[in-house]
Each structure stands twice: as structure tokens, then as C-alpha cells.
Design a protein around this motif. Structure first.
Motif, PDB file in Angstrom:
ATOM      1  N   ALA A  90      37.608  40.006  54.196  1.00 53.37           N
ATOM      2  CA  ALA A  90      37.933  40.339  52.810  1.00 53.37           C
ATOM      3  C   ALA A  90      37.637  39.168  51.873  1.00 53.37           C
ATOM      4  O   ALA A  90      37.197  39.373  50.738  1.00 53.37           O
ATOM      5  CB  ALA A  90      39.400  40.746  52.690  1.00 53.37           C
ATOM      6  N   ILE A  91      37.871  37.940  52.340  1.00 50.42           N
ATOM      7  CA  ILE A  91      37.547  36.772  51.521  1.00 50.42           C
ATOM      8  C   ILE A  91      36.071  36.782  51.165  1.00 50.42           C
ATOM      9  O   ILE A  91      35.681  36.572  50.012  1.00 50.42           O
ATOM     10  CB  ILE A  91      37.891  35.460  52.270  1.00 50.42           C
ATOM     11  CG1 ILE A  91      39.401  35.308  52.449  1.00 50.42           C
ATOM     12  CG2 ILE A  91      37.335  34.247  51.509  1.00 50.42           C
ATOM     13  CD1 ILE A  91      39.804  34.088  53.255  1.00 50.42           C
ATOM     14  N   VAL A  92      35.231  37.047  52.163  1.00 51.25           N
ATOM     15  CA  VAL A  92      33.773  37.023  51.967  1.00 51.25           C
ATOM     16  C   VAL A  92      33.306  38.207  51.130  1.00 51.25           C
ATOM     17  O   VAL A  92      32.570  38.039  50.147  1.00 51.25           O
ATOM     18  CB  VAL A  92      33.044  37.015  53.330  1.00 51.25           C
ATOM     19  CG1 VAL A  92      31.534  37.075  53.128  1.00 51.25           C
ATOM     20  CG2 VAL A  92      33.433  35.775  54.128  1.00 51.25           C
ATOM     21  N   GLY A 112      40.199  30.297  45.736  1.00 54.84           N
ATOM     22  CA  GLY A 112      41.442  31.051  45.849  1.00 54.84           C
ATOM     23  C   GLY A 112      41.354  32.250  46.764  1.00 54.84           C
ATOM     24  O   GLY A 112      40.273  32.801  47.000  1.00 54.84           O
ATOM     25  N   ALA A 113      42.512  32.667  47.266  1.00 51.53           N
ATOM     26  CA  ALA A 113      42.602  33.771  48.217  1.00 51.53           C
ATOM     27  C   ALA A 113      42.839  35.117  47.543  1.00 51.53           C
ATOM     28  O   ALA A 113      43.106  36.110  48.227  1.00 51.53           O
ATOM     29  CB  ALA A 113      43.734  33.489  49.214  1.00 51.53           C
ATOM     30  N   SER A 114      42.717  35.176  46.217  1.00 53.14           N
ATOM     31  CA  SER A 114      43.094  36.385  45.481  1.00 53.14           C
ATOM     32  C   SER A 114      42.355  37.640  45.934  1.00 53.14           C
ATOM     33  O   SER A 114      42.940  38.721  45.993  1.00 53.14           O
ATOM     34  CB  SER A 114      42.865  36.176  43.975  1.00 53.14           C
ATOM     35  OG  SER A 114      43.610  35.088  43.499  1.00 53.14           O
ATOM     36  N   ALA A 119      42.965  42.773  48.809  1.00 53.55           N
ATOM     37  CA  ALA A 119      42.610  43.722  49.874  1.00 53.55           C
ATOM     38  C   ALA A 119      43.842  44.105  50.687  1.00 53.55           C
ATOM     39  O   ALA A 119      44.054  45.281  51.019  1.00 53.55           O
ATOM     40  CB  ALA A 119      41.536  43.117  50.784  1.00 53.55           C
ATOM     41  N   VAL A 120      44.663  43.125  51.014  1.00 53.80           N
ATOM     42  CA  VAL A 120      45.896  43.376  51.767  1.00 53.80           C
ATOM     43  C   VAL A 120      46.840  44.254  50.964  1.00 53.80           C
ATOM     44  O   VAL A 120      47.410  45.231  51.469  1.00 53.80           O
ATOM     45  CB  VAL A 120      46.591  42.041  52.131  1.00 53.80           C
ATOM     46  CG1 VAL A 120      47.974  42.295  52.730  1.00 53.80           C
ATOM     47  CG2 VAL A 120      45.731  41.241  53.099  1.00 53.80           C
ATOM     48  N   LEU A 121      47.005  43.933  49.692  1.00 55.29           N
ATOM     49  CA  LEU A 121      47.907  44.686  48.826  1.00 55.29           C
ATOM     50  C   LEU A 121      47.491  46.144  48.711  1.00 55.29           C
ATOM     51  O   LEU A 121      48.322  47.055  48.823  1.00 55.29           O
ATOM     52  CB  LEU A 121      47.945  44.037  47.442  1.00 55.29           C
ATOM     53  CG  LEU A 121      48.738  44.777  46.352  1.00 55.29           C
ATOM     54  CD1 LEU A 121      50.196  44.918  46.742  1.00 55.29           C
ATOM     55  CD2 LEU A 121      48.613  44.050  45.016  1.00 55.29           C
ATOM     56  N   ILE A 170      38.997  43.165  42.050  1.00 56.96           N
ATOM     57  CA  ILE A 170      38.532  44.554  42.134  1.00 56.96           C
ATOM     58  C   ILE A 170      37.809  44.796  43.459  1.00 56.96           C
ATOM     59  O   ILE A 170      38.080  45.772  44.162  1.00 56.96           O
ATOM     60  CB  ILE A 170      37.610  44.886  40.948  1.00 56.96           C
ATOM     61  CG1 ILE A 170      38.368  44.718  39.620  1.00 56.96           C
ATOM     62  CG2 ILE A 170      37.060  46.300  41.073  1.00 56.96           C
ATOM     63  CD1 ILE A 170      37.473  44.754  38.393  1.00 56.96           C
ATOM     64  N   SER A 171      36.901  43.895  43.797  1.00 57.70           N
ATOM     65  CA  SER A 171      36.142  44.036  45.045  1.00 57.70           C
ATOM     66  C   SER A 171      37.071  44.003  46.251  1.00 57.70           C
ATOM     67  O   SER A 171      36.901  44.771  47.204  1.00 57.70           O
ATOM     68  CB  SER A 171      35.109  42.911  45.171  1.00 57.70           C
ATOM     69  OG  SER A 171      34.207  42.923  44.091  1.00 57.70           O
ATOM     70  N   GLY A 172      38.065  43.115  46.211  1.00 53.44           N
ATOM     71  CA  GLY A 172      39.026  43.033  47.304  1.00 53.44           C
ATOM     72  C   GLY A 172      39.834  44.303  47.455  1.00 53.44           C
ATOM     73  O   GLY A 172      40.060  44.787  48.565  1.00 53.44           O
ATOM     74  N   ALA A 173      40.260  44.863  46.321  1.00 57.82           N
ATOM     75  CA  ALA A 173      41.031  46.103  46.350  1.00 57.82           C
ATOM     76  C   ALA A 173      40.229  47.243  46.971  1.00 57.82           C
ATOM     77  O   ALA A 173      40.727  47.978  47.836  1.00 57.82           O
ATOM     78  CB  ALA A 173      41.463  46.473  44.936  1.00 57.82           C
TER      79      ALA A 173
END
Length: 201
Positions: A90-92, A112-114, A119-121, A170-173
Motif C-alpha cells: 500500500a505504501i508503494v 509519511g505513511a498516510s 488503505a488500512v482505514l 485517495i490512492s491508498g483508500a
């Protein structure tokens, strides 16, 4: 357990980067270093450093509350290291759109890990859309928070100017939702069923 390890490593690396600017400069996402020097590890390492203690604290508290639930689910779906695979990927993945947009910009930096925390959230929200989460000390249904969060991130990404990588949020979500659906497609049907039957218990 793995959630705590990820938090501990992130806090340790971030703390060391606060004390050692050279370390921060080596780990931060800086497009020219990837483009010219082939330092592809920066696509991952930027997720373990933060701008300041408040930035670190916010991300790690969020990871603590929601990571443990997703770790338990992932371990059942794809094994004990599934959560680590999910988080690191998810970081990548979360940073890739930003990197591609700024790959020729020598003035751009991101850390940052945001993206991974997002993604986790959102993986959690997919599982428990009506659970109450605390936002600025106020309880809010997770699905309502998701809508507000995405809307705000899109608006701020277009507006810019606050030095926060809203694109990664957004991408992480999106990645968190897609990863969960890929691992267990039935989650989509369960989400829709729960969405149509609000329950705050």
C-alpha cells in the motif's frame, strides 16, 4: 502483533530521521533520485519517515486502532504475513500516481505513511461501514467519514498549497478496498448488505 511491529519500526526510523537529516534525505521520496539514480527503494522507505511528531502520531494512532482488525482478517485470508504484505504494498501503490505526476520535478518531495494508513482505514470501512469512529473527538459512522474524507481529499488535491499529499490518501483508500475485494470477493456483497441495514451497536 505485526501492527505493533510496523508501528515500532516506523517510530524508530522516523525518530532517527528527525535527528539525522542525511538519513531523511536518503529515505524521502525525491523523484530525481529514482529517475536518475535508480533508487527505487524510496518508493517504500518514504512511508517510514514523517515531517514531525504530530504527523507521525496521527498516522500511528490510526494504524493502531484499525490495523489490528485488518491484521486479524488478513491473517485468516492469506496467512500470518498477509497484513505486512498489504501494508508495504500500500505504501508503494499509494505513492505511484504522485510519483508519475512529479517524476521530472526536482523540487518535489513526499514522506509519511498516510497512503498505507488510508488503505488500512478503508479496508476496515469496507468490513464495518456503520461502526462509529472518533473524528476530532466526535463519533461518526465510518461510511460517512469515508465519503467526507474522499471528497475533502479530492478537493484539496485540486486546490493544493498545504504540503499534504492528498493524492496518496485517495490512492491508498482505493487500494485498500480493491485489495480486500481481491482477497475475499464476498466482502463486497456483505458490505452492500450491511450498508442497507444501518446498525450502530
Amino acid at each position: 502483533m505485526l501492527t505493533f511491529i510496523l508501528i515500532a519500526v516506523t517510530v524508530l526510523v522516523s525518530w532517527q530521521a528527525f535527528e539525522r537529516p542525511n538519513l531523511l534525505n536518503r529515505l524521502i521520496l525525491w523523484p530525481p533520485a529514482i529517475d536518475r539514480n535508480k533508487q527505487y527503494d524510496r518508493l517504500l522507505t518514504h512511508g517510514f519517515i514523517h515531517a514531525d511528531w504530530s504527523h507521525l502520531l496521527f498516522n500511528m494512532i490510526t494504524l493502531y486502532f484499525f490495523g489490528r482488525v485488518i491484521e486479524s482478517v488478513m491473517s485468516q485470508l492469506i496467512g500470518p504475513l498477509g497484513f505486512v504484505l498489504f501494508y508495504l504494498s500500500a505504501i508503494v501503490i499509494a505513492i505511484l500516481p504522485t510519483y508519475l505526476r512529479h517524476r521530472h520535478d526536482p523540487h518535489y518531495r513526499s514522506l509519511g505513511a498516510s497512503g498505507a494508513v488510508s488503505a488500512v482505514l478503508f479496508a476496515y470501512i469496507l468490513l464495518q461501514p456503520w461502526s462509529l469512529i472518533i473524528v476530532f473527538f466526535l463519533p461518526m459512522p465510518a461510511i460517512v467519514y469515508a465519503v467526507v474524507y474522499i471528497g475533502y481529499s479530492i478537493w484539496m488535491d485540486k486546490r493544493g498549497g498545504d504540503n499534504i499529499n492528498h493524492s496518496a490518501h485517495i490512492s491508498g483508500a482505493i487500494y485498500g478496498i480493491l485489495f480486500m475485494l481481491l482477497m475475499e470477493p464476498r466482502v463486497g456483497a456483505v458490505f452492500l448488505q450491511r450498508l442497507m441495514s444501518p446498525s450502530f451497536g
